[in-house]
Design an enzyme around this catalytic site. Structure first.
Site, PDB file in Angstrom:
ATOM      1  N   HIS A  18       0.844  -1.191   0.000  1.00 15.19           N
ATOM      2  CA  HIS A  18       0.000   0.000   0.000  1.00 15.19           C
ATOM      3  C   HIS A  18       0.881   1.244   0.000  1.00 15.19           C
ATOM      4  CE1 HIS A  18       0.705   0.703   4.266  1.00 15.19           C
ATOM      5  NE2 HIS A  18       0.181  -0.468   4.608  1.00 15.19           N
ATOM      6  N   HIS A  21       3.884   1.519   2.330  1.00 20.11           N
ATOM      7  CA  HIS A  21       5.058   0.728   1.934  1.00 20.11           C
ATOM      8  C   HIS A  21       5.760   1.397   0.750  1.00 20.11           C
ATOM      9  CE1 HIS A  21       2.268  -2.671   3.371  1.00 20.11           C
ATOM     10  NE2 HIS A  21       3.078  -2.388   4.353  1.00 20.11           N
ATOM     11  N   CYS A 126       0.559  -7.829  21.680  1.00 23.04           N
ATOM     12  CA  CYS A 126      -0.199  -7.387  20.498  1.00 23.04           C
ATOM     13  C   CYS A 126       0.348  -8.150  19.306  1.00 23.04           C
ATOM     14  CB  CYS A 126      -0.046  -5.882  20.256  1.00 23.04           C
ATOM     15  SG  CYS A 126      -0.729  -5.396  18.646  1.00 23.04           S
ATOM     16  N   CYS A 129       1.614  -5.897  16.379  1.00 25.45           N
ATOM     17  CA  CYS A 129       2.968  -5.350  16.551  1.00 25.45           C
ATOM     18  C   CYS A 129       3.973  -6.488  16.713  1.00 25.45           C
ATOM     19  CB  CYS A 129       3.074  -4.490  17.798  1.00 25.45           C
ATOM     20  SG  CYS A 129       2.053  -3.024  17.814  1.00 25.45           S
ATOM     21  N   CYS A 144      -3.994  -1.927  22.221  1.00 24.91           N
ATOM     22  CA  CYS A 144      -2.695  -1.505  21.687  1.00 24.91           C
ATOM     23  C   CYS A 144      -2.836  -0.083  21.161  1.00 24.91           C
ATOM     24  CB  CYS A 144      -2.276  -2.453  20.563  1.00 24.91           C
ATOM     25  SG  CYS A 144      -1.067  -1.723  19.461  1.00 24.91           S
ATOM     26  N   HIS A 147      -2.617  -0.064  17.157  1.00 20.89           N
ATOM     27  CA  HIS A 147      -3.671  -0.732  16.377  1.00 20.89           C
ATOM     28  C   HIS A 147      -5.071  -0.554  16.949  1.00 20.89           C
ATOM     29  CE1 HIS A 147       0.038  -2.731  15.015  1.00 20.89           C
ATOM     30  NE2 HIS A 147      -0.563  -2.624  13.851  1.00 20.89           N
ATOM     31  N   LYS A 294      -2.647   6.484  10.410  1.00 15.68           N
ATOM     32  CA  LYS A 294      -1.641   5.718   9.681  1.00 15.68           C
ATOM     33  C   LYS A 294      -2.359   4.773   8.738  1.00 15.68           C
ATOM     34  CE  LYS A 294       2.128   2.473  10.247  1.00 15.68           C
ATOM     35  NZ  LYS A 294       2.103   1.076  10.571  1.00 15.68           N
ATOM     36  N   LYS A 297      -3.595  -1.945   6.974  1.00 12.45           N
ATOM     37  CA  LYS A 297      -4.675  -2.879   6.703  1.00 12.45           C
ATOM     38  C   LYS A 297      -5.609  -2.956   7.904  1.00 12.45           C
ATOM     39  CE  LYS A 297      -5.604  -7.398   4.891  1.00 12.45           C
ATOM     40  NZ  LYS A 297      -5.190  -8.779   4.933  1.00 12.45           N
TER      41      LYS A 297
HETATM   42  N1  MSP Z   1       7.990  -6.298   9.049  1.00 13.64           N
HETATM   43  C1  MSP Z   1       8.177  -5.163   9.857  1.00 13.64           C
HETATM   44  C2  MSP Z   1       9.519  -4.518   9.591  1.00 13.64           C
HETATM   45  C3  MSP Z   1      10.689  -5.416   9.774  1.00 13.64           C
HETATM   46  S1  MSP Z   1      12.157  -4.643   9.287  1.00 13.64           S
HETATM   47  C4  MSP Z   1      13.357  -5.635   9.874  1.00 13.64           C
HETATM   48  C5  MSP Z   1       7.083  -4.138   9.575  1.00 13.64           C
HETATM   49  N2  MSP Z   1       6.462  -4.266   8.417  1.00 13.64           N
HETATM   50  S2  MSP Z   1       5.305  -3.314   7.910  1.00 13.64           S
HETATM   51  O1  MSP Z   1       4.984  -3.779   6.604  1.00 13.64           O
HETATM   52  O2  MSP Z   1       4.234  -3.253   8.847  1.00 13.64           O
HETATM   53  O3  MSP Z   1       5.877  -1.880   7.855  1.00 13.64           O
HETATM   54  C6  MSP Z   1       7.162  -1.657   7.350  1.00 13.64           C
HETATM   55  C7  MSP Z   1       7.457  -0.194   7.304  1.00 13.64           C
HETATM   56  O4  MSP Z   1       6.550   0.466   6.467  1.00 13.64           O
HETATM   57  C8  MSP Z   1       7.383   0.479   8.682  1.00 13.64           C
HETATM   58  O5  MSP Z   1       8.552   1.226   8.874  1.00 13.64           O
HETATM   59  C9  MSP Z   1       6.259   1.392   8.594  1.00 13.64           C
HETATM   60  O6  MSP Z   1       6.421   2.587   9.256  1.00 13.64           O
HETATM   61  C10 MSP Z   1       6.203   1.665   7.088  1.00 13.64           C
HETATM   62  N3  MSP Z   1       4.864   2.012   6.803  1.00 13.64           N
HETATM   63  C11 MSP Z   1       3.766   1.230   6.897  1.00 13.64           C
HETATM   64  N4  MSP Z   1       2.684   2.013   6.765  1.00 13.64           N
HETATM   65  C12 MSP Z   1       3.067   3.297   6.594  1.00 13.64           C
HETATM   66  C13 MSP Z   1       2.438   4.499   6.375  1.00 13.64           C
HETATM   67  N5  MSP Z   1       1.135   4.612   6.319  1.00 13.64           N
HETATM   68  N6  MSP Z   1       3.220   5.593   6.169  1.00 13.64           N
HETATM   69  C14 MSP Z   1       4.582   5.517   6.160  1.00 13.64           C
HETATM   70  N7  MSP Z   1       5.194   4.417   6.390  1.00 13.64           N
HETATM   71  C15 MSP Z   1       4.461   3.300   6.644  1.00 13.64           C
HETATM   72  O7  MSP Z   1       6.882  -3.249  10.387  1.00 13.64           O
END
Ligand code: MSP
Length: 501
Positions: A18, A21, A126, A129, A144, A147, A294, A297
């Site tokens: 999304h 990411h 959680c 997390c 949490c 979330h 934020k 999902k």
């Molecule tokens: N799998 C773990 C990270 C492990 S790294 C050794 C994780 N995954 S995640 O898919 O949930 O998120 C990964 C990164 O994407 C996080 O740093 C998170 O902040 C970033 N983002 C996820 N959603 C986001 C936004 N809406 N905005 C900006 N960054 C976001 O955490």
């Protein structure tokens, strides 16, 4: 040539890619491309985080085995990054063999160092997390804070990483490496966590099987964060190819603010325990919010980046993500904001400049680009644009870098408006003005290429320049006077046709 190893977080395969990411990955891509322009030997890594309870549950809901489930989601990330023109050199999946051997090696080293010990854990967890919390870290009703969902009560025998022993070592390390976390206020957040006191964290689970077994006790699988963080090592050969590992490590990490504790506290402590150098640096981003929350999902406010690409193109989307939010702070995604940026900076500023220059060169210079003047009034604007752009990329601040690059576009448009070459008769004066404008545009093309690579290649070719803009090297290619003149300039179609919301 110096090596530069840059990583993004690896993304959970519980969600499809999304905007959040895409945000972090595009920032990483642009920074990687900037370092390539500097002539560094870059290794840009991204990947997927595929173990843990959350993934196992998502697989069960989907009616698939965890492996089949992750095999179905990981390619969605690879495809999305391909479509967004992400220039990653590697893509690691934590279910790969190279990763599993490296994680076992890292665990064993920390265990042998005496920093992993067996203990009983009772507490609140959680699963979103993948983190234990104390009562004072939760919202009323045991929710949490990230979330807004209830935590689970868990009691199990776990191996613990003795993080509590690392407070002084971490503080000493950070004191010896000032500025290693940017922006500074995020670094202060990390130091605050360390100074606030460190709690041992559990590094194993017996309640799930979807993970990497501990090498000395295979009833336990490794906690997903221990497993995930190790990707930064295992992807470059840790545990399988020492020579390669030594060539690349330490890494520069790009992370979101939600994972500061794991990356800036747990991770360097794990590395210190294992006798491995901590990372070379961390650049911490805020969240891209949608409707004030934020995007995730769990909260259901997910924007699919690929839908936006259909509207504004890959570069229109990349530009918005890089330019609109100051890295480190939260940004608010709105469709109006996306279109607004596209129209003002891309269609009006950059697109117009190219169209004007190509039109006037076509009409007044027989379509052949004249040479720039060494003492052009734009030369100083170009010089300061380069200096500020370079400094900002060096600080992992893409929005500032692009603003500095766009200052040269604005200066060039103003220069053309002041000189009005379209009203003048062909001759040396028009040639001089157009040579200067072409040179400014050439420099803009080099400087903007980390953000909007395909567009810059198109502009490069329309200016008649040979080869690939990405093969240029700064500072040489950003120095005034590089446009040779005598090249055929092509008008072509509008780079960024204006959009209405
Ligand atoms: N799998 C773990 C990270 C492990 S790294 C050794 C994780 N995954 S995640 O898919 O949930 O998120 C990964 C990164 O994407 C996080 O740093 C998170 O902040 C970033 N983002 C996820 N959603 C986001 C936004 N809406 N905005 C900006 N960054 C976001 O955490």
């Amino acid at each position: 040539m110096s090596n530069y190893f840059l990583t993004t977080p690896i993304y959970y395969v519980t969600a499809k890619p999304h905007l959040g990411h895409a945000y972090t990955t595009i920032i990483g891509d642009a920074i990687a491309r900037w370092h390539r322009l500097l002539g560094e030997n870059v290794h840009f890594l991204t990947g997927t985080d595929e173990h843990g309870q959350k993934v196992a549950q998502a697989a069960e809901t989907a009616g698939l085995s965890p492996q089949a489930f992750t095999d179905s989601i990981a390619p969605l990330y690879q495809q999305a990054w391909h479509q967004l023109n992400i220039s990653n050199d590697d893509f690691i999946r934590t279910t790969e063999q190279r990763h599993k051997v490296g994680v076992a090696d890292l665990l064993q080293r920390c265990y042998d160092a005496g920093d992993i010990e067996l203990d009983l854990y009772k507490g609140k967890y959680c699963i979103h997390c993948e983190e234990y919390y104390t009562d004072d870290e939760l919202d009323p009703g045991d929710l949490c804070r990230i979330h807004k969902l209830p935590v689970e009560h868990v009691e199990e025998e776990n191996y613990f990483f003795r993080l509590s022993r690392f407070q002084d070592r971490l503080l000493d390390w950070y004191a010896a490496h000032p500025g290693s976390i940017v922006p500074e206020f995020r670094g202060n957040e990390a130091l605050g966590l360390i100074r606030g006191g460190l709690r041992d964290f559990s590094v194993s689970r017996t309640s799930i099987t979807w993970g990497i077994p501990l090498p000395w006790d295979d009833k336990h699988v490794a906690y997903v964060w221990f497993d995930a963080l190790a990707n930064y090592l295992t992807a470059v050969g840790y545990g399988s190819d020492d020579e390669r590992f030594n060539e690349w490590w330490p890494a520069h990490h790009l992370i979101g603010k939600d994972i500061i504790r794991h990356h800036c506290v747990y991770w360097p402590a794990m590395l210190l325990s294992a006798g491995i150098e901590p990372p070379a640096g961390w650049a911490v981003g805020g969240w891209l919010l949608s409707g004030g929350e934020k995007m995730s999902k769990t909260t259901g406010n997910v924007v699919n980046p690929l839908d936006l690409v259909a509207d504004v193109g890959v570069d229109g989307f990349r530009y918005y993500v890089l330019a609109d939010t100051q890295y480190g702070n939260d940004g608010d995604f709105t469709y109006e904001g996306l279109i607004g940026r596209y129209n003002s900076d891309l269609a009006n500023n950059l697109g117009n400049l190219l169209a004007r220059v190509a039109t006037v060169v076509g009409k007044k210079c027989d379509g052949i680009g004249p040479t720039p003047r060494p003492d052009s009034p734009l030369a100083t604007a170009a010089e300061s644009s380069y200096a500020t752009t370079a400094a900002a990329w060096g600080d992992s601040a893409p929005s500032r870098a692009l603003d500095a690059t766009w200052s040269l576009i604005r200066a060039t448009n103003a220069f053309l408006e002041a000189n009005e070459p379209w009203k003048a008769e062909p001759g040396p004066e028009v040639d001089a003005v157009m040579g200067d404008a072409l040179e400014a545009l050439r420099i803009v093309t080099v400087l903007a290429s980390p953000a909007i690579p395909d567009t810059c290649q198109t502009v490069w070719e329309r200016l008649g320049l040979p080869g690939r803009v990405e093969d240029q090297r700064v500072p040489a290619a950003a120095t005034w006077g590089g446009y040779p003149g005598g090249l055929t300039v092509t008008k072509g179609e509008a780079l960024f046709p204006r959009k209405t919301v």
